[in-house]
Motif scaffolding. Structure first.
Motif, short mmCIF file in Angstrom:
data_model
loop_
_atom_site.label_atom_id
_atom_site.label_comp_id
_atom_site.label_asym_id
_atom_site.label_seq_id
_atom_site.Cartn_x
_atom_site.Cartn_y
_atom_site.Cartn_z
N LYS A 80 0.82 -1.21 0.00
CA LYS A 80 0.00 0.00 0.00
C LYS A 80 0.86 1.27 0.00
O LYS A 80 0.33 2.38 0.03
N SER A 81 2.18 1.09 -0.06
CA SER A 81 3.09 2.21 0.14
C SER A 81 3.79 2.62 -1.16
O SER A 81 4.57 1.84 -1.72
N PRO A 82 3.56 3.84 -1.64
CA PRO A 82 4.31 4.30 -2.82
C PRO A 82 5.80 4.40 -2.53
O PRO A 82 6.62 4.20 -3.41
N GLN A 83 6.16 4.70 -1.30
CA GLN A 83 7.57 4.80 -0.93
C GLN A 83 8.26 3.46 -1.06
O GLN A 83 9.40 3.38 -1.52
N GLU A 84 7.57 2.40 -0.68
CA GLU A 84 8.14 1.06 -0.83
C GLU A 84 8.23 0.67 -2.30
O GLU A 84 9.19 0.03 -2.74
N ASP A 85 7.22 1.07 -3.08
CA ASP A 85 7.20 0.73 -4.50
C ASP A 85 8.40 1.29 -5.25
O ASP A 85 9.02 0.60 -6.06
N VAL A 86 8.76 2.55 -4.99
CA VAL A 86 9.84 3.16 -5.78
C VAL A 86 11.21 2.55 -5.45
O VAL A 86 12.13 2.66 -6.26
N GLN A 87 11.35 1.89 -4.31
CA GLN A 87 12.64 1.33 -3.95
C GLN A 87 13.07 0.22 -4.91
O GLN A 87 14.26 -0.10 -5.00
N ARG A 88 12.10 -0.39 -5.62
CA ARG A 88 12.44 -1.48 -6.53
C ARG A 88 12.78 -0.96 -7.93
O ARG A 88 13.21 -1.73 -8.80
N ARG A 89 12.54 0.31 -8.19
CA ARG A 89 12.75 0.87 -9.53
C ARG A 89 14.23 1.08 -9.81
O ARG A 89 15.07 0.96 -8.92
N ASP A 90 14.56 1.39 -11.07
CA ASP A 90 15.97 1.37 -11.47
C ASP A 90 16.77 2.60 -11.05
O ASP A 90 17.73 2.50 -10.28
N PHE A 91 16.37 3.79 -11.51
CA PHE A 91 17.17 4.99 -11.30
C PHE A 91 16.34 6.09 -10.64
O PHE A 91 15.12 6.15 -10.83
N THR A 92 17.02 6.95 -9.91
CA THR A 92 16.31 8.00 -9.18
C THR A 92 15.48 8.87 -10.11
O THR A 92 14.38 9.30 -9.75
N ILE A 93 16.01 9.15 -11.32
CA ILE A 93 15.27 10.02 -12.23
C ILE A 93 14.00 9.34 -12.76
O ILE A 93 13.11 10.01 -13.30
N ASN A 94 13.92 8.01 -12.60
CA ASN A 94 12.73 7.26 -13.01
C ASN A 94 11.89 6.84 -11.81
O ASN A 94 10.92 6.08 -11.97
N GLY A 95 12.25 7.31 -10.62
CA GLY A 95 11.62 6.81 -9.41
C GLY A 95 10.65 7.77 -8.75
O GLY A 95 10.34 7.61 -7.57
N ASP A 154 8.70 12.33 -4.27
CA ASP A 154 10.09 11.99 -4.57
C ASP A 154 10.76 11.50 -3.30
O ASP A 154 11.17 12.28 -2.45
N PHE A 155 10.85 10.17 -3.18
CA PHE A 155 11.46 9.56 -2.00
C PHE A 155 12.92 9.19 -2.23
O PHE A 155 13.57 8.66 -1.33
N VAL A 156 13.44 9.45 -3.45
CA VAL A 156 14.77 8.94 -3.80
C VAL A 156 15.72 10.02 -4.30
O VAL A 156 16.83 9.71 -4.74
N GLY A 157 15.32 11.28 -4.25
CA GLY A 157 16.20 12.35 -4.72
C GLY A 157 16.24 12.49 -6.22
O GLY A 157 17.21 13.03 -6.78
N GLY A 158 15.19 12.08 -6.89
CA GLY A 158 15.16 12.16 -8.34
C GLY A 158 15.19 13.58 -8.88
O GLY A 158 15.84 13.85 -9.89
N GLN A 159 14.49 14.49 -8.21
CA GLN A 159 14.48 15.87 -8.70
C GLN A 159 15.87 16.50 -8.61
O GLN A 159 16.28 17.22 -9.53
N ILE A 206 22.38 13.66 -13.42
CA ILE A 206 23.05 12.44 -12.95
C ILE A 206 22.11 11.25 -13.09
O ILE A 206 20.93 11.33 -12.73
N VAL A 207 22.64 10.15 -13.62
CA VAL A 207 21.93 8.87 -13.61
C VAL A 207 22.48 8.08 -12.43
O VAL A 207 23.66 7.72 -12.39
N ARG A 208 21.61 7.83 -11.44
CA ARG A 208 22.03 7.18 -10.20
C ARG A 208 21.05 6.04 -9.89
O ARG A 208 19.83 6.22 -9.93
N ALA A 209 21.60 4.88 -9.62
CA ALA A 209 20.74 3.76 -9.23
C ALA A 209 20.07 4.06 -7.89
O ALA A 209 20.65 4.72 -7.02
N ILE A 210 18.86 3.57 -7.72
CA ILE A 210 18.16 3.72 -6.44
C ILE A 210 18.73 2.72 -5.45
O ILE A 210 18.84 1.52 -5.74
N GLY A 211 19.13 3.21 -4.28
CA GLY A 211 19.67 2.32 -3.26
C GLY A 211 21.03 1.78 -3.64
O GLY A 211 21.89 2.50 -4.16
#
Length: 450
Positions: free
Chosen positions: A114-129, A141-146, A153-158
């Motif tokens: 039920k958590s969007p924050q948990e959902d984005v942790q599985r995505r690839d890059f911050t700019i896509n998260g 924006d839970f991952v610093g994408g903005q 910068i292209v940065r992997a999430i986590g």
């Protein structure tokens, strides 16, 4: 794609009216924040696939086990309020966390959340998260994408090692995104790709082909291949291109440098939207040079590099599972790219047959960018363009004066000789020496007596 954007916004609104969380998600949010038109729109929601399909009865599952369904254009059923839109579809995915990627590409198990924050942790890059509320334009924006969008910068999430171990294709996607947007790859992300580059072979050849094709046709091909080299992916996915590095060329013809530098300069000239066959023909046109390099008494030479290159390109295209039609055109580009050097000395018959090669405009464009990436001389290019301009189509491809039936009626026995005779007649016709059936038959009887 205003229809897709409007449809996506309506779907989000309808899901929310049904008591669910729903946001635009992924690449479309990135593109909207960059003021680019998204190629498509995706929605993330806490509604399960079954709930989505109940709300939108004409929806169909495309990856239900991964929580993904597709909402197509549909007639309003009186409850959804989604009007008909031809050709418009929106992907709706349930918030999830992925468990295990034993095949290096797909999750072994999906757990809905039920958590969007948990959902984005599985995505690839911050700019896509990131996620976005289309009604208010509020960004989640839970991952610093903005921040990474602003910094380029292209940065992997986590943990990047974990992200790329989960899905090896992400390594190529990192390169493609960095090239497309002219971004840098985050150092930790770069290090992880370099470490895991040999694992790219776990990805299907078709997926690798599609990523490489996008790199070549999105207008930033040189940057993409420089990054493939820097990430150590190039020798894994295209060792034949990596082999071009350090292969010197005769400076009088190639003052720009070695074969790899020449190829980079050439693919840099491919515009966004370039055809797939032209792009691959450009990349592979000199693939035979490393294997044929020799230092002759007068200069560096690559004897037979075209013939060798055609064979090597055929193997690359087979390995990457190109279609037969695409393969034929790409190999034709490799096979014919040196013929422009003799175009001003060609007989009219030879020239006209050259000009009527399928998709000749691709041959001409490859020659142009090949010249501009080396000696810069466009004499043959301009001559060929003038010939094309001045010759009507019927002069390049005239109706045959005679056929095999005419030869049979004249008493000739069908057989391999027919091709020789008909080719000789066609050449004489293209050169203007024959203009009628009667003249053609007189020519045959004289030159190929019974």
């Amino acid at each position: 794609m205003p229809e897709a954007k409007n449809l996506a916004a309506e779907i989000v609104s309808i899901l929310r009216k049904q008591g669910h969380q729903a946001y635009l998600a992924g690449g479309c949010v990135r593109d909207l924040l960059l003021s680019r038109e998204p190629a498509d729109y995706d929605i993330a929601t806490d509604a399960t696939p079954q709930q989505v399909m109940q709300i939108f009865p004409q929806t169909y599952a495309v990856g239900e086990q991964f929580g993904v369904v597709l909402v197509p254009e549909s007639e309003s059923d009186g409850t959804t309020g989604v009007p008909a839109r031809q050709g418009t579809t929106v992907e709706v995915a349930t918030f999830r966390s992925d468990v295990g990627y034993s095949d290096g590409r797909h999750p072994d198990e999906v757990r809905f959340t039920k958590s969007p924050q948990e959902d984005v942790q599985r995505r690839d890059f911050t700019i896509n998260g990131m996620m976005l509320d289309p009604a208010t334009n509020e960004v989640l924006d839970f991952v610093g994408g903005q921040d990474d969008l602003k910094a380029g910068i292209v940065r992997a999430i986590g943990d990047p090692n974990r992200r790329f171990t989960e899905d090896k294709l992400r390594m190529l996607r990192a390169v493609r995104f960095a090239a497309r947007f002219d971004y840098k790859i985050d150092p930790a992300t770069m290090s992880a790709i370099q470490k895991l580059a040999p694992k790219i072979h776990q990805v299907s050849c078709e997926r690798v082909r599609e990523e490489l094709t996008k790199m070549l046709t999105e207008g930033q091909a040189r940057q993409a291949f420089e990054l493939l080299d820097a990430t150590k992916l190039l020798p894994e996915v295209l060792p034949e291109i990596a082999a071009m590095k350090g292969v010197q060329q005769p400076p009088q013809y190639h003052p720009e440098g070695d074969v790899f530098v020449h190829t980079l300069l050439l693919i840099k000239k491919l515009p966004a939207g370039a055809s797939k066959t032209l792009a691959w023909g450009a990349l592979l046109h000199d693939v035979g040079k490393p294997a044929t390099f020799r230092i002759a008494p007068d200069r560096i030479r690559f004897d037979g590099h075209v013939e060798v290159g055609v064979k090597m390109a055929a193997e690359i295209l087979r390995r990457l599972r190109f279609s037969n039609h695409e393969t034929d055109q790409i190999l034709a580009l490799v096979d014919n790219h040196m013929r422009f050097g003799a175009v001003q000395r060609m007989k009219q018959s030879t020239l006209k047959k050259f000009l009527r090669l399928p998709a000749f405009e691709e041959h001409l464009e490859l020659h142009r960018i090949d010249c501009l990436s080396s000696h810069g001389q466009l004499d043959a290019y301009e001559y060929t363009r003038e010939q094309l301009r001045s010759m009507p189509p019927e002069a390049i491809r005239p109706t045959p004066l005679i056929t095999g039936r005419d030869l049979i009626e004249a008493g000739y026995e069908p057989g391999p000789r027919f091709k020789e005779v008909l080719t000789a007649v066609e050449d004489a016709q293209l050169e203007g020496r024959l203009a009628s059936r009667e003249a053609a038959m007189e020519y045959v009887l004289r030159e190929f007596p019974l």
